[in-house]
Design a protein around this motif. Structure first.
Motif, mmCIF file in Angstrom:
data_model
loop_
_atom_site.group_PDB
_atom_site.id
_atom_site.type_symbol
_atom_site.label_atom_id
_atom_site.label_comp_id
_atom_site.label_asym_id
_atom_site.label_seq_id
_atom_site.Cartn_x
_atom_site.Cartn_y
_atom_site.Cartn_z
ATOM 1 N N LEU A 86 -17.748 -2.211 3.224
ATOM 2 C CA LEU A 86 -16.698 -2.739 4.090
ATOM 3 C C LEU A 86 -15.456 -3.106 3.282
ATOM 4 O O LEU A 86 -14.329 -2.747 3.646
ATOM 5 C CB LEU A 86 -17.203 -3.958 4.860
ATOM 6 C CG LEU A 86 -16.149 -4.713 5.685
ATOM 7 C CD1 LEU A 86 -15.664 -3.858 6.840
ATOM 8 C CD2 LEU A 86 -16.711 -6.037 6.172
ATOM 9 N N PHE A 87 -15.646 -3.800 2.162
ATOM 10 C CA PHE A 87 -14.500 -4.222 1.353
ATOM 11 C C PHE A 87 -13.814 -3.040 0.676
ATOM 12 O O PHE A 87 -12.601 -3.082 0.438
ATOM 13 C CB PHE A 87 -14.913 -5.279 0.333
ATOM 14 C CG PHE A 87 -15.255 -6.596 0.976
ATOM 15 C CD1 PHE A 87 -14.374 -7.212 1.853
ATOM 16 C CD2 PHE A 87 -16.465 -7.206 0.729
ATOM 17 C CE1 PHE A 87 -14.687 -8.416 2.466
ATOM 18 C CE2 PHE A 87 -16.795 -8.414 1.335
ATOM 19 C CZ PHE A 87 -15.903 -9.013 2.205
ATOM 20 N N ILE A 88 -14.559 -1.981 0.385
ATOM 21 C CA ILE A 88 -13.946 -0.769 -0.155
ATOM 22 C C ILE A 88 -12.971 -0.194 0.868
ATOM 23 O O ILE A 88 -11.888 0.272 0.522
ATOM 24 C CB ILE A 88 -15.022 0.276 -0.539
ATOM 25 C CG1 ILE A 88 -15.796 -0.202 -1.763
ATOM 26 C CG2 ILE A 88 -14.397 1.642 -0.795
ATOM 27 C CD1 ILE A 88 -17.042 0.619 -2.059
ATOM 28 N N ALA A 89 -13.350 -0.230 2.132
ATOM 29 C CA ALA A 89 -12.476 0.290 3.190
ATOM 30 C C ALA A 89 -11.318 -0.658 3.490
ATOM 31 O O ALA A 89 -10.191 -0.215 3.760
ATOM 32 C CB ALA A 89 -13.291 0.542 4.462
ATOM 33 N N LEU A 90 -11.571 -1.972 3.450
ATOM 34 C CA LEU A 90 -10.537 -2.946 3.805
ATOM 35 C C LEU A 90 -9.467 -3.137 2.738
ATOM 36 O O LEU A 90 -8.300 -3.386 3.076
ATOM 37 C CB LEU A 90 -11.167 -4.301 4.106
ATOM 38 C CG LEU A 90 -11.871 -4.464 5.434
ATOM 39 C CD1 LEU A 90 -12.446 -5.862 5.563
ATOM 40 C CD2 LEU A 90 -10.934 -4.165 6.590
ATOM 41 N N ALA A 91 -9.833 -3.065 1.474
ATOM 42 C CA ALA A 91 -8.875 -3.363 0.397
ATOM 43 C C ALA A 91 -7.612 -2.494 0.461
ATOM 44 O O ALA A 91 -6.492 -3.034 0.434
ATOM 45 C CB ALA A 91 -9.554 -3.242 -0.965
ATOM 46 N N PRO A 92 -7.714 -1.175 0.592
ATOM 47 C CA PRO A 92 -6.477 -0.378 0.695
ATOM 48 C C PRO A 92 -5.689 -0.686 1.974
ATOM 49 O O PRO A 92 -4.449 -0.685 1.957
ATOM 50 C CB PRO A 92 -6.965 1.071 0.705
ATOM 51 C CG PRO A 92 -8.330 1.042 0.149
ATOM 52 C CD PRO A 92 -8.895 -0.302 0.483
ATOM 53 N N MET A 93 -6.414 -0.979 3.061
ATOM 54 C CA MET A 93 -5.713 -1.309 4.300
ATOM 55 C C MET A 93 -4.899 -2.583 4.142
ATOM 56 O O MET A 93 -3.768 -2.675 4.623
ATOM 57 C CB MET A 93 -6.705 -1.456 5.459
ATOM 58 C CG MET A 93 -7.246 -0.140 5.957
ATOM 59 S SD MET A 93 -8.168 -0.419 7.468
ATOM 60 C CE MET A 93 -9.761 0.146 6.969
ATOM 61 N N THR A 132 0.159 -2.741 -2.647
ATOM 62 C CA THR A 132 -0.479 -1.426 -2.619
ATOM 63 C C THR A 132 -1.366 -1.247 -3.837
ATOM 64 O O THR A 132 -2.528 -0.830 -3.724
ATOM 65 C CB THR A 132 0.581 -0.305 -2.571
ATOM 66 O OG1 THR A 132 1.381 -0.467 -1.407
ATOM 67 C CG2 THR A 132 -0.069 1.067 -2.556
ATOM 68 N N VAL A 133 -0.831 -1.564 -5.007
ATOM 69 C CA VAL A 133 -1.603 -1.431 -6.241
ATOM 70 C C VAL A 133 -2.829 -2.346 -6.199
ATOM 71 O O VAL A 133 -3.935 -1.930 -6.558
ATOM 72 C CB VAL A 133 -0.718 -1.746 -7.474
ATOM 73 C CG1 VAL A 133 -1.556 -1.923 -8.723
ATOM 74 C CG2 VAL A 133 0.293 -0.637 -7.684
ATOM 75 N N ALA A 134 -2.644 -3.582 -5.764
ATOM 76 C CA ALA A 134 -3.768 -4.525 -5.720
ATOM 77 C C ALA A 134 -4.875 -4.010 -4.804
ATOM 78 O O ALA A 134 -6.064 -4.057 -5.164
ATOM 79 C CB ALA A 134 -3.290 -5.902 -5.260
ATOM 80 N N GLY A 135 -4.516 -3.517 -3.641
ATOM 81 C CA GLY A 135 -5.518 -2.993 -2.713
ATOM 82 C C GLY A 135 -6.266 -1.810 -3.292
ATOM 83 O O GLY A 135 -7.492 -1.702 -3.156
ATOM 84 N N LEU A 136 -5.553 -0.917 -3.953
ATOM 85 C CA LEU A 136 -6.192 0.258 -4.544
ATOM 86 C C LEU A 136 -7.075 -0.121 -5.734
ATOM 87 O O LEU A 136 -8.180 0.409 -5.884
ATOM 88 C CB LEU A 136 -5.140 1.289 -4.958
ATOM 89 C CG LEU A 136 -4.391 1.942 -3.791
ATOM 90 C CD1 LEU A 136 -3.256 2.818 -4.314
ATOM 91 C CD2 LEU A 136 -5.337 2.750 -2.926
ATOM 92 N N VAL A 137 -6.625 -1.050 -6.558
ATOM 93 C CA VAL A 137 -7.427 -1.476 -7.712
ATOM 94 C C VAL A 137 -8.734 -2.112 -7.241
ATOM 95 O O VAL A 137 -9.813 -1.810 -7.767
ATOM 96 C CB VAL A 137 -6.618 -2.438 -8.621
ATOM 97 C CG1 VAL A 137 -7.524 -3.148 -9.614
ATOM 98 C CG2 VAL A 137 -5.527 -1.677 -9.349
ATOM 99 N N VAL A 138 -8.649 -2.980 -6.252
ATOM 100 C CA VAL A 138 -9.867 -3.618 -5.719
ATOM 101 C C VAL A 138 -10.818 -2.563 -5.172
ATOM 102 O O VAL A 138 -12.025 -2.595 -5.446
ATOM 103 C CB VAL A 138 -9.504 -4.660 -4.636
ATOM 104 C CG1 VAL A 138 -10.743 -5.111 -3.870
ATOM 105 C CG2 VAL A 138 -8.804 -5.860 -5.257
ATOM 106 N N ALA A 139 -10.306 -1.609 -4.412
ATOM 107 C CA ALA A 139 -11.160 -0.564 -3.831
ATOM 108 C C ALA A 139 -11.801 0.294 -4.915
ATOM 109 O O ALA A 139 -12.988 0.650 -4.818
ATOM 110 C CB ALA A 139 -10.344 0.306 -2.874
#
Length: 177
Positions: A86-93, A132-139
């Motif tokens: 779930l968090f993999i999908a949510l982080a970029p969003m 954007t970078v933060a969301g992608l790094v987390v994912a």
């Protein structure tokens, strides 16, 4: 991290355990084999203990107990893994949401300034890029952990299935005597 530690601790040398169970059944009997399984950490020991606890009822019952025990242990191994997905999908969003909010800030700044200057829009664009970078790094980080966890679960399940087949051969040979 908790899942990786749990799964690492759940790993056991099944061939060595099966040899010990076979020896325990031959020399110490059923109670000795059950005690060995009870003292073995991880899902394999638990499953074998449950099977040996029902050995007096016959090999078919033991096999059903092993199968149902395997399903229970698999569920325990997969506990919480869906949250990672779930968090993999949510982080970029969430990162893209920050991008949109940053761009809205930039357009508001343009409106207030009455014109476009790089310094007017820089703050909003900076916010957009950072989120954007933060969301992608987390994912990306979570995806690596997810893949490690799924691979560990797959290896454990394969090991459990293989060990269970050998265990059933041992139990059937001992019960048929």
């Amino acid at each position: 991290i908790e899942r990786i530690i749990y799964l690492s601790l759940a790993t056991v040398n099944t061939k060595k355990l099966l040899n010990k169970i076979d020896e325990a059944l031959e020399h110490g009997g059923l109670e000795s084999a059950k005690e060995l399984c009870r003292s073995t950490r991880g899902p394999v020991g638990s499953i074998f203990y449950e099977g040996l606890s029902r050995a007096e009822e016959g090999s078919e019952v033991v096999e059903r107990v092993i199968i149902s025990g395997g399903s229970v242990q698999m569920g325990l191994m997969e506990k919480g893994v869906s949250w990672i997905s779930l968090f993999i999908a949510l982080a970029p969003m969430l990162g893209f949401l920050g991008t949109v909010l940053g761009m809205i800030d930039s357009f508001n700044a343009i409106e207030e300034a009455g014109g476009i200057k790089p310094t007017v829009v820089a703050g909003g664009i900076k916010t957009a890029l950072i989120t954007t970078v933060a969301g992608l790094v987390v994912a990306i980080i979570l995806q690596v952990f997810y893949n490690v966890i799924v691979a560990k679960i797959d290896n454990l399940v394969n090991s459990m299935e293989d060990a269970s087949n050998t265990f059933m051969k041992i139990v059937k040979s001992r019960l048929d005597k």
